[in-house]
Each structure stands twice: as C-alpha cells, then as structure tokens.
Motif scaffolding. Structure first.
Motif, PDB file in Angstrom:
ATOM      1  N   ASP A   1      -1.175   0.296  -0.312  1.00  0.00           N
ATOM      2  CA  ASP A   1      -0.765   1.269   0.744  1.00  0.00           C
ATOM      3  C   ASP A   1       0.478   2.095   0.238  1.00  0.00           C
TER       4      ASP A   1
ATOM      5  N   ARG B   1      -5.965   1.700  -6.563  1.00  0.00           N
ATOM      6  CA  ARG B   1      -6.952   1.036  -5.582  1.00  0.00           C
ATOM      7  C   ARG B   1      -8.058   0.667  -6.320  1.00  0.00           C
TER       8      ARG B   1
ATOM      9  N   THR C   1      -4.540  -0.003   5.053  1.00  0.00           N
ATOM     10  CA  THR C   1      -5.563   0.482   5.688  1.00  0.00           C
ATOM     11  C   THR C   1      -6.427   1.312   4.566  1.00  0.00           C
ATOM     12  N   ASN C   2      -7.817   1.447   4.761  1.00  0.00           N
ATOM     13  CA  ASN C   2      -8.549   2.041   3.965  1.00  0.00           C
ATOM     14  C   ASN C   2      -8.436   3.630   4.205  1.00  0.00           C
TER      15      ASN C   2
ATOM     16  N   GLU D   1      -5.646  -2.872  -2.168  1.00  0.00           N
ATOM     17  CA  GLU D   1      -5.194  -2.493  -0.844  1.00  0.00           C
ATOM     18  C   GLU D   1      -4.012  -2.028  -0.857  1.00  0.00           C
TER      19      GLU D   1
ATOM     20  N   TRP E   1      -6.016   5.115   3.637  1.00  0.00           N
ATOM     21  CA  TRP E   1      -4.810   5.464   2.739  1.00  0.00           C
ATOM     22  C   TRP E   1      -4.371   6.754   2.778  1.00  0.00           C
TER      23      TRP E   1
ATOM     24  N   PHE F   1      -2.869   6.732  -6.224  1.00  0.00           N
ATOM     25  CA  PHE F   1      -3.124   5.818  -5.435  1.00  0.00           C
ATOM     26  C   PHE F   1      -4.661   5.557  -5.455  1.00  0.00           C
TER      27      PHE F   1
END
Length: 378
Positions: free
Chosen positions: A95, A86, A41-42, A93, A44, A82
């Motif tokens: 996660d 990303r 998911t965006n 993506e 995150w 993270f």
C-alpha cells in the motif's frame, strides 16, 4: 475497474497542471480517500493519486513549488514503482501509505536485475526519499549502499566526466549535419544551432525568445559581467533554464552575432524559437523526432543534443587555457585552470565551479577510452 483503466482515468492527478482543490469531505477529497480506503486495497492507484494531490507540488527541501516536469516525473515513477512492487515482487498487497524498506529493497533488486545505471538508481531513491516525507516517514530511505552493498559500483555516484560526450569525440561534425537538419526542419535547425553556438540546453533553445535578449555590459547580471570583463555584449538566457536560473552569456564572435540576426528575423516579437502555433510539448517531440531521423541518438551515432553543450564548454576551456581538458586527455591542470573553470560555470549557468567536472573532468581522473560512463545532464 482494473489498474490499467485507473491509470488512464481519474485515479491520478491530471498532468501539466495543478490538481483542483476538492470539497472537504467529498468522496474525491484526498483526505477522505486516505482515511476510508482499507490498507492493502486493490485501489492502490487512487490512494497514490490522493497522496500526489496533497504533496506533489512541494519542493523536497525548500518552501516553494516545483515545475510541472518534476511533478510529471515523480508521478510516472511512483505509479510504476508501486505497480512493479505489487506485480513483480512478493509484496502483492503493498500500500502506498505503508511503504517500507523491504519494499524498497525488493524494487532495488529489480532495478539491478534490469541493469539500470547508477545515476538512475540514485535518482529513483531520491524521489522515494521525498515520498517518505509525504507519508510521515522522513528517514525511510537509507543511503544507496545499504540497498546495493558497499562494494557495488552503484554505491557512489561519480559526477566527474571520464568520457568526452562532444560530437567531435565521436567524429560527428556539426557543420556537416546542420544543413541536412535545416533543410528538413527550419526551426529545429535554428534550435540545434543555438545549442552549438551558445551551449544552450535543448529546452533553453526551444524556449528562447530572441527579441530583447541582447544585453549591454551595464544591463547584464553583475556576476556574469564580472566573469567576462573583455566582452561588452551578452545574451540573456532565462526561459527553460534549470531551476529557473537565468544567465547572461557573452556574445564573442561573428558566427554568434550572425545566428542571432537570423533568429530574430525569423521569430515574431515576443515569441519563442519554434514553429508558430506549436505547444512546448509539440516542439519538444518534433525536436527529438528530427534529430533521431538524422541519426542524432546514442544508439546510432553515439551523440545527443546535450553533447553540443559538452562540446561548447570543452572548446571554450581549451581556447582559454591553451590545453585540452582532462576529459580530452589533459593530465595536469594548465595555467589558468581555476579561472577557466569559474568562467565555464558561468557559461553553463551554475554557481558552483565543481559542476564543471561533469563536463571537463578532473586532473586526478585519467580519461577512459572504453566503457563510456553515463552522461550527467547538468
């Protein structure tokens, strides 16, 4: 809502406090977030926030909590980690729940390209190792050499000083700097002088409560009193210590006693050494602002406040053994080396004698004049 707004908003737990307990099943409940948010998911950052709410207060090895500082450092690092993975690697993506070694390897490659120090790389991987426990992957993070290569200078972290970080090693005289600092900020002057006279960490000096801090030999901790049988008066240092470990440092000269008299006269009973009304965070910011104003930075004069701790323990070692420490040019262990190191460990607030090598060096390691090694803050 874009990531920058999430980062400043409610996606991550509040800093400087424990996250409130959410109602089970509520949209803000961490378990609800982790079970409903789709993988990759965006959003995150919200997923990471849920993991932090559940685990960030936990110690990595012991059944106890950790300090707010540790929680803050973990949260800031993991959010940046993270975000970097990303945005700056092929894993757009990634996660937080599916972190794998391919992501860690990509991050380490970034760190190497940015020329991060060996100590920083090891510290970052240590946080990720703890994080792996949180997401059910206790063996996720491998040894450092797996990521950097066995021949890399970053493969092993050498906690033996090869460069003297004392102010005197950089020809910076504390006695000359102190009047300037004191004239600009009375409280910072007292704080930095406590670092100089007693080998305190900067945080310890800012949190020091002088009233009732003096102890007789009978009142002192047995281990500290036994290490210094020639002294009858000790100073209790218990606030702001590393790991919450208190210690009693002997009061051995007139300069120390005179400083304690001035500090006790300036500070209200029960209060710490600092401007009345300031929070601990404000006191910290003021401390480093004042030092930077007078050139006490690695970039300008080549010294930092922690260097006074190095200077204190090296000067004490030389006074007791009659010979310079290895980091100051000593090539063989002088008479009384073992006893002096044991006493140095007690002065520093450590139980392990080997920690003194971070300050004094080791006879088997010759001092290096060029390419200063990174400072180990112990």
């Amino acid at each position: 809502m874009f990531e920058g707004q999430q980062y400043r908003g409610a996606a991550l737990p509040p800093l400087g406090t424990h996250a409130k307990r959410e109602t089970a099943g509520a949209p803000s409940d961490p378990q609800t977030i982790l079970s409903t948010a789709p993988m990759g998911t965006n959003d995150w950052l919200r997923v990471l926030g849920a993991i932090l709410k559940l685990h960030n207060h936990e110690h990595s090895a012991k059944h106890k909590g950790v300090s707010f500082k540790t929680m803050l450092n973990r949260q800031r690092f993991l959010a940046k980690f993270f975000r970097d993975v990303r945005k700056s690697t092929i894993y757009h993506e990634c996660d937080p729940r599916t972190l794998g070694n391919r992501h860690i390897q990509a991050a380490v490659d970034l760190w190497l390209s940015r020329k991060l120090s060996t100590g920083t790389i090891h510290a970052y991987l240590s946080i990720l190792r703890t994080y792996g426990e949180w997401i059910g992957k206790p063996d996720l993070v491998r040894k450092v050499e797996y990521y950097v290569g066995t021949d890399s200078v970053h493969a092993k972290r050498h906690q033996v000083a090869t460069v003297d970080h004392s102010w005197t090693a950089k020809a910076v005289q504390f006695e000359a700097k102190l009047p300037e600092i004191r004239a600009f900020d009375f409280w910072v002057g007292l704080q930095i002088e406590l670092c100089y006279r007693f080998g305190m960490r900067p945080k310890e000096s800012r949190h020091f409560r002088p009233h009732g801090a003096l102890r007789t030999r009978a009142e002192a901790f047995e281990r500290d009193a036994a290490a210094f049988p020639e002294h009858d008066t000790f100073l209790r240092i218990c606030e702001g210590t590393k790991g919450g470990r208190p210690r009693d440092v002997p009061v051995s000269n007139a300069a120390q006693r005179e400083l304690l008299q001035r500090v006790e006269a300036a500070v209200a009973p029960g209060m710490f050494v600092g401007k009345p009304g300031q929070t601990a965070q404000q006191s910290q910011r003021r401390f480093y602002y004042v030092l930077e104003r007078f050139g006490i930075t690695r970039a300008e004069l080549g010294v930092v406040a922690h260097g006074l701790r190095h200077q204190f323990v090296n000067d004490t070692f030389e006074a007791e053994t009659g010979a310079p420490s290895p980091v100051r040019g000593g090539t063989t262990a002088p008479a009384g080396d073992k006893r002096a190191r044991q006493r140095a460990a007690r002065l520093l607030g450590h139980g392990r004698t080997r920690v003194t090598s971070c300050y004094l060096g080791s006879p088997s390691h010759r001092p290096v004049a060029a390419a200063p090694a990174e400072e180990v803050l112990a």
